[in-house]
Design an enzyme around this catalytic site. Structure first.
Site, PDB file in Angstrom:
ATOM      1  CG  HIS A 131      -1.904   0.971   1.405  1.00 40.29           C
ATOM      2  ND1 HIS A 131      -1.653   2.269   1.764  1.00 40.29           N
ATOM      3  CD2 HIS A 131      -3.250   0.876   1.249  1.00 40.29           C
ATOM      4  CE1 HIS A 131      -2.797   2.939   1.823  1.00 40.29           C
ATOM      5  NE2 HIS A 131      -3.778   2.119   1.508  1.00 40.29           N
ATOM      6  CE  LYS A 234      -7.175  -0.219   6.287  1.00 36.61           C
ATOM      7  NZ  LYS A 234      -7.926   0.263   5.140  1.00 36.61           N
TER       8      LYS A 234
END
Ligand SMILES: Cc1ncc(COP(=O)(O)O)c(C=O)c1O
Length: 414
Positions: A131, A234
């Site tokens: 990422h 998350k």
């Protein structure tokens, strides 16, 4: 509860879904099908209530007051740290640093580790599937210190090429920063092996666990991770709070990242003595309700059991993958044998954005685009994908709705 007891449990799906108020919402007149869990997960009522309760009954600043509210909330916040410690099986509570999220945790280590240990000609290893949050902070350190960023390539299935990783490790390598689970491909990396190979050459490893913690049990001592980072949002917790786990030895050696109130023992205009761990790394008033809400989320997940969650999500993954593969023109990006419930795909001749927009009209939330992994998109020669990511509150019925919506979208756009 023991791991084997968890393993025997199955998912009580109706009860679980009732725990998440947003799941009974309609979007664009249709029941919400939320398949964007890799971006952020929904919150159980227990977490929402904990945050409301904090503001209604507990609000005070921590670590600073003699008054009752301040003392009570300090205890609650420190208990939240212990909940995270136990969840990761860290050796000490002070190895758990509260941050804003994964991105801030990585910036903290890149900055502090970079200042202390990286100099001209040194090398930092990341992978092709990272990422942007696990690329840019290291890229910046490299620019500032004259170091080089080295990249572990992946194969066409979206798996790390370990033989190339072995070749990249050398005496100039100062740190390896690697994702545990790819947010775009769903690949679960062989993180124990990656760490062991680095440690054989005394190189520390930072693991980006942003996507792993919602899906798999993480034991930082078993992994021998030097740093392990993730975000609360998350993991079914609040936004704006995250975790940096660091081995005591490393955290003691690193300089503070941000400085200010909370990080000190004594201050004069000439000199500051910094506080011990964890406060050395927690400048300013933290996200108090975030830490408390995250601990509630962790307790909630543990009542369901991460093994039961992993088993159920694997069923969803297999079900969706098999059906997707039968739709003409669909190509799945990321076909590793070891995968979590994240499916990226493209449809021949169609733009992911157009498909995502039609699915949204049907109440189906998926992610489209590069998923903050542009180098990975370049590796596959595509501008973006459609990503459906499942949590333990999703169902096969929802997958059927998504698949029929997808077929409808393809028909409309072709
Ligand atoms: C693998 C990975 N790393 C880092 C991040 C950044 O997380 P945050 O935006 O919560 O800091 C994400 C978010 O999608 C991610 O999936």
């Amino acid at each position: 509860m023991s791991q084997s007891a968890n393993h025997r449990k199955s998912i009580a799906i109706e009860k679980i879904r009732a725990d998440f108020p947003i799941l009974s919402k309609k979007v664009n007149g249709k029941p919400l099908v939320y398949f964007d869990n890799a971006s952020t997960a929904q919150k159980p009522k227990l977490v929402i209530d904990a945050i409301t309760n904090y503001y209604e009954n507990q609000n005070a600043n921590i670590h600073r007051g003699v008054h009752t509210l301040s003392q009570e909330i300090t205890i609650a916040y420190e208990n939240a740290r212990v909940t995270v410690q136990k969840h990761l099986n860290a050796a000490h509570p002070h190895e758990i640093i509260f941050t804003k999220g994964t991105t801030e945790s990585i910036n903290l280590i890149a900055s502090s580790f970079g200042k202390k240990f990286i100099s001209k000609g040194d090398e930092i290893i990341v992978s092709e599937m990272e990422h942007h949050s696990n690329i840019l902070p290291w890229q910046q350190v490299c620019e500032e210190r004259g170091a080089l960023l080295k990249v572990i390539p992946i194969n066409d299935a979206g798996e790390l090429i370990i033989s190339d990783y072995k070749r990249l490790l050398n005496s100039k390598t100062k740190i390896v920063a690697i994702t545990h689970l790819s947010n775009t491909l769903g690949t679960i990396n062989p993180i124990e092996e990656i760490i062991a190979l680095a440690h054989a050459q005394n190189i520390p490893v930072l693991v980006d666990g942003a996507q792993a913690v919602p899906h798999i049990r993480v034991d930082v001592q078993k992994l021998f991770a030097d740093f392990y980072v993730f975000s609360g949002h998350k993991l079914f917790g609040p936004t704006g709070v995250g975790i940096l786990y660091g081995k005591e030895k490393w955290l003691n050696e690193l300089p503070p990242y941000q400085v200010g109130g909370g990080t000190i023992k004594t201050v004069t205009f000439e000199k500051t003595d910094f506080a011990d761990l964890p406060l050395k790394f927690e400048a300013g008033t933290p996200h108090i309700e975030g830490g408390i809400g995250l601990a509630v989320a962790i307790d909630y997940i543990n009542t369901i059991g991460l093994d039961a969650i992993a088993e159920y999500e694997h069923e969803l993954l297999v079900y969706a993958t098999e059906k997707l593969e039968t739709i003409e023109g669909v190509k799945i990006i990321g076909t590793s044998k070891n995968k979590a419930s994240v499916i990226s795909f493209i449809v021949d001749g169609l733009h992911p954005f157009d498909i995502g927009t039609i699915l949204d009209q049907l109440g189906i939330a998926v992610r489209t685009g590069h998923h903050c992994t542009q180098p990975l998109m370049q590796r596959f020669g595509i501008p973006g994908t459609i990503r459906a990511s499942f949590a333990f509150y999703n169902t096969k019925e929802e997958i059927d709705i998504f698949l029929s919506g997808l077929e409808k979208a393809i028909k409309m756009l072709k």
